[in-house]
Scaffold this motif. Structure first.
Motif, PDB file in Angstrom:
ATOM      1  N   GLY A  67      36.258  43.676  86.284  1.00  0.00           N
ATOM      2  CA  GLY A  67      37.102  42.873  85.785  1.00  0.00           C
ATOM      3  C   GLY A  67      38.139  43.557  84.763  1.00  0.00           C
ATOM      4  N   SER A  68      38.225  43.082  83.368  1.00  0.00           N
ATOM      5  CA  SER A  68      39.158  43.690  82.394  1.00  0.00           C
ATOM      6  C   SER A  68      38.182  44.326  81.366  1.00  0.00           C
ATOM      7  N   GLY A  86      30.950  41.250  80.172  1.00  0.00           N
ATOM      8  CA  GLY A  86      31.664  42.129  81.027  1.00  0.00           C
ATOM      9  C   GLY A  86      30.852  43.044  81.680  1.00  0.00           C
TER      10      GLY A  86
END
Length: 129
Positions: A67-68, A86
């Motif tokens: 993801g980020s 995350g």
């Protein structure tokens, strides 16, 4: 609070992980102020510390995020928690650190000072057995 691979982290904790395994990252923010804060962004930046005052932030070939590496947060209400999840992958062995920084989108609101004192997270990546 910061948890890496389910372990609570502070400045004295080293989290051992295996190269190539996804490493869960959890950041829990508690707003103890009397007003909502936000919007803001939370960015996780990996680096290596060479112990001589030099930090290497050019780790795009060694660490990747699932993801980020940036979390965008609308607001955190007074006396409430907000948790952000995350994951990252470390592709090489070594000692790595995660620096967590906040970026306010609205200068008129102040983030709680304790949020600026989050510890750097120390991760030791080892070859799988």
């Amino acid at each position: 609070d910061i948890l890496v691979d389910g372990k609570l982290c502070d400045c004295d904790i080293v989290v051992d992980c295996k190269v190539g395994d996804p490493i869960p990252l959890e950041v829990k923010l508690t707003n103890w102020s009397k007003h909502s804060v936000g919007p803001f962004a939370l960015t996780v930046t990996p680096y290596q510390d060479y112990q001589n005052g030099v930090h290497n932030y050019e780790l795009q070939d060694a660490i990747t995020f699932v993801g980020s590496n940036t979390f965008y947060i609308d607001s955190v209400k007074p006396t409430k928690d907000s948790v952000y999840f995350g994951a990252l992958l470390i592709l090489y062995t070594g000692d790595f650190y995660l620096n967590i920084k906040f970026h306010e989108d609205n200068c008129s609101r102040e983030l709680p000072l304790s949020w600026f004192c989050l510890p750097s997270v120390h991760i030791r990546a080892m070859d799988p057995v």
